[in-house]
Design an enzyme around this catalytic site. Sequence first.
Site, PDB file in Angstrom:
ATOM      1  N   HIS A  81      -6.681 -29.812  17.337  1.00 43.72           N
ATOM      2  CA  HIS A  81      -6.819 -28.522  16.643  1.00 43.72           C
ATOM      3  C   HIS A  81      -8.189 -27.912  16.933  1.00 43.72           C
ATOM      4  CE1 HIS A  81      -3.531 -28.873  13.316  1.00 43.72           C
ATOM      5  NE2 HIS A  81      -3.078 -29.158  14.518  1.00 43.72           N
ATOM      6  N   TYR A 115      -6.701 -23.847   4.422  1.00 44.99           N
ATOM      7  CA  TYR A 115      -7.440 -24.159   3.191  1.00 44.99           C
ATOM      8  C   TYR A 115      -7.390 -22.897   2.324  1.00 44.99           C
ATOM      9  CZ  TYR A 115      -9.456 -28.365   5.341  1.00 44.99           C
ATOM     10  OH  TYR A 115      -9.635 -29.595   5.928  1.00 44.99           O
ATOM     11  N   PRO A 123     -12.291 -34.993  -0.659  1.00 41.51           N
ATOM     12  CA  PRO A 123     -11.593 -34.892   0.629  1.00 41.51           C
ATOM     13  C   PRO A 123     -11.643 -33.520   1.299  1.00 41.51           C
ATOM     14  CG  PRO A 123     -10.016 -34.999  -1.179  1.00 41.51           C
ATOM     15  CD  PRO A 123     -11.355 -35.228  -1.779  1.00 41.51           C
ATOM     16  N   LYS A 148     -13.940 -35.781   5.541  1.00 31.48           N
ATOM     17  CA  LYS A 148     -15.040 -36.584   6.089  1.00 31.48           C
ATOM     18  C   LYS A 148     -14.948 -38.085   5.799  1.00 31.48           C
ATOM     19  CE  LYS A 148     -17.467 -33.420   8.054  1.00 31.48           C
ATOM     20  NZ  LYS A 148     -16.439 -33.178   9.067  1.00 31.48           N
ATOM     21  N   TYR A 170     -17.620 -29.109  10.138  1.00 29.18           N
ATOM     22  CA  TYR A 170     -16.232 -29.585  10.079  1.00 29.18           C
ATOM     23  C   TYR A 170     -15.896 -30.465  11.290  1.00 29.18           C
ATOM     24  CZ  TYR A 170     -11.297 -29.600   8.888  1.00 29.18           C
ATOM     25  OH  TYR A 170     -10.032 -30.005   8.535  1.00 29.18           O
TER      26      TYR A 170
END
Length: 394
Positions: free
Chosen positions: A72, A201, A293, A297, A385
Site C-alpha cells: 500500500h 481512517y 493501535p 506501530k 506511518y
Amino acid sequence: MRTQVAIIGAGPSGLLLGQLLHKAGIAAIVLERQTGDYVLTRIRAGILEQVCIDLMDEAGVGTRMHKEGLVHGGFDMLFKGERHRIDMNKLTGGKNVMVYGQTELTKDLMDARAAAGLTTVYEAANVQVHDFDSKNPRVTYEKDGKTHEIQCDFIAGCDGFHGVCRASAPRSAIREYEKVDPFGWLGLLSDTPPVHEELIYANSSRGFALCSMRSETRSRYYLQVPLTDKVEEWSDEAFWQELRLRLDPEAREQLVTGPSIEKSIAPLRSFVTEPLRFGRMFLAGDAGHIVPPTGAKGLNLAATDVKYLFNGLVEYYQDKSEAGIDRYSELALKRIWRAERFSWWFTSLMHRFPNEGEIAQKFQEAELDYLIHSEAGSRSIAENYVGLPLDFGH
Ligand code: RFL
Ligand code: PHB
C-alpha cells in the site's frame, strides 16, 4: 538444559529473535505458555513497515509475505464526510507499507523454526526467571508434571504485556509510564472484499472507525466503542449498521457485509517501561511497551526492538564486545518514544473524547484540514506511518 539465549514468549518478537539468532549461529530455546494454535488464532496487527519486511527477509522467512502481502502506497483520512488520500509513497520518496497479518507472519516464523528443528516448548507453565543479575541466569518452567531448568547467557523477555519478565524486574530499578484511553476498539473480521483498496481512517461525530483488510477477500474493520461495551452485545448487524453511519456516502454504498469470523474489543493504552535491560535480561516488544493501535506501530516496534537486541547479541558473541547490549535499551527506547508519540497524537486526532465537547471535534477538523492541505503536514504523517529508519537521529 543449556542454551545461549532463553527466549520467553512465542509471539512475533520471540519467534523473530529466535530465527535471526539461528541464522547467526547463536543457540536459543523459546518457551511459550500457550499452545501454538492458540497463538495463531489471536487476531492482531495487520500492517508491516519496510523495516519489518526487511527483517523478515533477513530472517529468511519473507517468501510467502512477498507473494501474498499487499503493498500500500497510501491511505485515506475521512472527516466532515469526505475522504482525502495521504500519498505515502510520493511524500516519503517511494516508501510503502505492506498488509500482511500478524497471524501469517507468526505462522511463517513458526514453520521456519520447526523446519530447522529448533526447540520451542509450548504449554510451558509457571515460567520463572532467576539470577539475571549474575553471569549465570536460569529459567525454570513446568511441563508434563515436571519442573525443568534452562541455564543460559541471556534471557530475552518477549512475553508480551502480561508476561513474567517485566514483572520479575526489581521494582526499584524500573520506571513505567502509562496512559489508558477512555474507549476501546471493537474489531470485526469477515470474509468479505474490503470496502476500498487502501485503508480508511475515519473521524466521525459518532466516533472513530477504521476500514482495514487482511487480503483482497478478507476485511478487518474497527469501531471506537465505550470501554463498558461488551462484545456479546454487538451483533454483526449492529456493527455493520454503525460502521455505515461513520463512513462517507460512497464507502457506505460499497460496503459488503457478511458474517463475522472474529469479533473482540481491545483497550487503547500507551505504556513504556524504562529501562529495557536488567542485568542479563532484556525486554522486547509488548513486554516493554504498548501503543494504541491507531498508528499500526505495535508489531513494527516489536520487530525493531528485536533488531537492536539481535545486533547487540551478535556483537557480544562474534566480537566479544558488550557495547551493543549496553546500548540496547537506549537505542530501542528512542524509537519507541517516537512511535508512542505518533500513536498518541494520531489517536487524539481521530477519536471522540467523551468529556471534551463539540469544540474538540472542531479543533480536530481544523487540524485535519490543515494536515491534508499542507505538504509539510501530510509528509509528517506519511513519514511516521511508513516508519522512521532504524538509525533515525543517531
Ligand atoms: P505478544 O504477541 O503478546 O506475544 C507474547 C507471547 O508471550 C507469551 N507469554 C508467555 N510465555 C511463557 N511464559 C509466560 N509467563 C508468558 N506470558 C506471556 C504469550 O502467550 C504470547 O504468545 O507480544 P510480542 O511478540 O511482543 O508482539 C507484539 C504484538 O503482538 C503487538 O504489539 C501487536 O499485536 C499490538 N496490537 C496491534 N498492533 C498493531 O500494530 N495493530 C493492531 O491492530 C493491533 N491489534 C494488538 C492488537 C495487541 C492486542 N493485545 C496485546 C491484547 C490487538 C490486541 C488484542
Ligand atoms: C489492522 O488491520 O488490524 C490494523 C490496521 C491499521 C491499524 C490498526 C490495525 O492502524
